[in-house]
Scaffold this active site. Structure first.
Site, mmCIF file in Angstrom:
data_model
loop_
_atom_site.group_PDB
_atom_site.id
_atom_site.type_symbol
_atom_site.label_atom_id
_atom_site.label_comp_id
_atom_site.label_asym_id
_atom_site.label_seq_id
_atom_site.Cartn_x
_atom_site.Cartn_y
_atom_site.Cartn_z
ATOM 1 C CB SER A 101 -0.955 0.006 1.203
ATOM 2 O OG SER A 101 -2.037 -0.864 0.972
ATOM 3 C CE LYS A 104 -4.638 1.740 -0.443
ATOM 4 N NZ LYS A 104 -4.059 0.403 -0.271
ATOM 5 C CB SER A 159 -4.312 1.130 3.990
ATOM 6 O OG SER A 159 -3.451 0.926 2.913
#
Length: 410
Positions: A101, A104, A159
């Site tokens: 993640s 991101k 997340s």
């Protein structure tokens, strides 16, 4: 629904598009790390020391009195000055690894500028389809209306892959968003990154590096919205029944949860985990007038919280080593410099010229041209198209929000 644009709205859209093109023109990179200023006459007094970031193993250039680099177990890591871009030390900085993640950060860099936080959107079933099994979720539900700012808090704090899917749909779709993220990475000189799943979910061939993730984190801190979201510790998220519930940032160096002591001066940025990537983290902290970035990818020792402790050790080292090490590279090193722009012809002064119906038209800006005659680099051109498309999405969402019931605030 068919939406018609008035001439006034169309003019506004064109102005926004033009602004997006100008903003995405390649920026001049900072001087290479360790380079001396050019003296009169154009020659450099000394050549810059070569970067060491493509070498394997730990790279550092200590001066007398510099503290020793901590012995960390991560497959790859990097410590950099967020202001200057100088890399103070690194290990396997360009090793391509699954980012989880932390990818991101690139998603936010790409989509934040084109989806204003005050837009309101009702989520559809289709937008929540295709979320990977075992994904982290913030709790987005079909049929519920959310402000885009709610969804961004779901991305940064929890997340939430569900929030990413909805934002990607608003940005033109999953594949379109991945392509725009790839273009953004290239425009920043992040050449190790290959994007297949915008939420960072494991996908064969999806990789990034400690270097690239530090580039994304540094660029993010320069975006006020990104900086605010990544520094948020707690927030309220809309619930299915119309109420709200609390969410806490899963970056434990920031929130201090699960027995991890918060790091003094931490200002974000993003953590991640998948079974393939292991634990990953991009973190930034400020002490006095210095801001440091660290990237830690997949520690091989300790449990799931070891990524935070290794980041803590590297931050401590970085602040202690300030002024006692020479840089081993720069986060600006791989950006493509713009070509020189010719000035106006003698006797001509660029400026507004008369336009139709009493408007004025700004004189055409000369774009940097590559050797093959194409304007900008390919990455910047794609990124420009991405922003134009995103601006159109934002305008449509605002118009739809004004025209349909429930399109106003909570």
């Amino acid at each position: 629904m068919i939406i018609g644009f008035s001439s006034r709205a169309a003019s506004s859209a064109c102005a926004l598009c033009a602004a997006g093109v100008l903003v995405l023109g390649p920026a001049a990179p900072a001087a290479p790390a360790g380079a001396d200023p050019a003296p009169a006459g154009g020659a450099r007094a000394t050549a810059p020391r070569p970067a060491l970031l493509y070498r394997s193993g730990t790279q550092v250039r200590p001066r007398p009195g510099a503290p020793g680099v901590p012995d960390v177990s991560a497959l790859s890591w990097l410590v950099a000055d967020a202001d200057t871009g100088e890399v103070l030390a690194a290990s396997n900085a360009h090793r391509r690894l699954p980012p989880a993640s932390t990818l991101k950060t690139l998603f936010a860099l790409t989509v934040l500028p084109v989806l204003p936080g005050d837009i309101r959107h009702r989520v559809t079933e289709e937008e929540l389809s295709g979320i990977g099994a075992g994904s982290s979720l913030v709790g987005v539900v079909e049929g519920r209306s959310y402000q885009v700012s709610d969804l961004w808090r779901g991305v940064f704090l929890n997340s939430g892959n569900d929030a990413v899917h909805v934002l990607a749909a608003l940005n033109g779709g999953w594949r379109t968003t991945a392509a725009r993220m790839q273009a953004t990475a290239r425009s920043l000189g992040a050449l190790d990154t290959h994007v297949l799943s915008p939420d960072g979910y494991d996908a064969p061939g999806q990789v990034s590096s400690a270097y690239d993730l530090a580039v994304f984190g540094r660029a993010g801190l320069r975006n006020p919205d990104f900086a605010r979201y990544c520094a948020t510790v707690e927030a309220r998220f809309p619930a299915r029944d119309g109420g709200t519930y609390g969410i806490v940032n899963t970056n434990r160096l920031l929130s201090g949860t699960n027995g991890v002591a918060p790091y003094p001066g931490l200002i974000g940025i993003k953590n991640g985990y998948t079974s393939n990537a292991g634990n990953t983290l991009v973190a930034a902290a400020r002490r006095g007038d210095r801001t440091l970035l660290v990237t830690v990818l997949n520690p091989q020792a300790g449990g799931g919280l070891r990524v935070y402790e290794e980041a803590r050790e590297l931050l401590d080292w970085g602040f202690g080593a300030a002024g006692r090490v020479d840089p081993v590279g720069s986060l600006d090193a791989l950006r493509t410099p713009p070509k020189p722009r010719p000035g106006p012809a003698p006797g001509l002064s660029p400026g507004p010229r008369p336009g139709p119906e009493g408007t004025s038209v700004v004189a055409t800006t000369t774009l940097a041209v590559d050797d093959d005659g194409s304007p900008w680099s390919d990455a910047a051109a794609i990124a420009g198209a991405a922003v134009l498309g995103g601006v159109g999405v934002a305008l449509l969402l605002r118009l739809v929000g004004r025209r349909r019931p429930g399109g106003r605030g909570r």
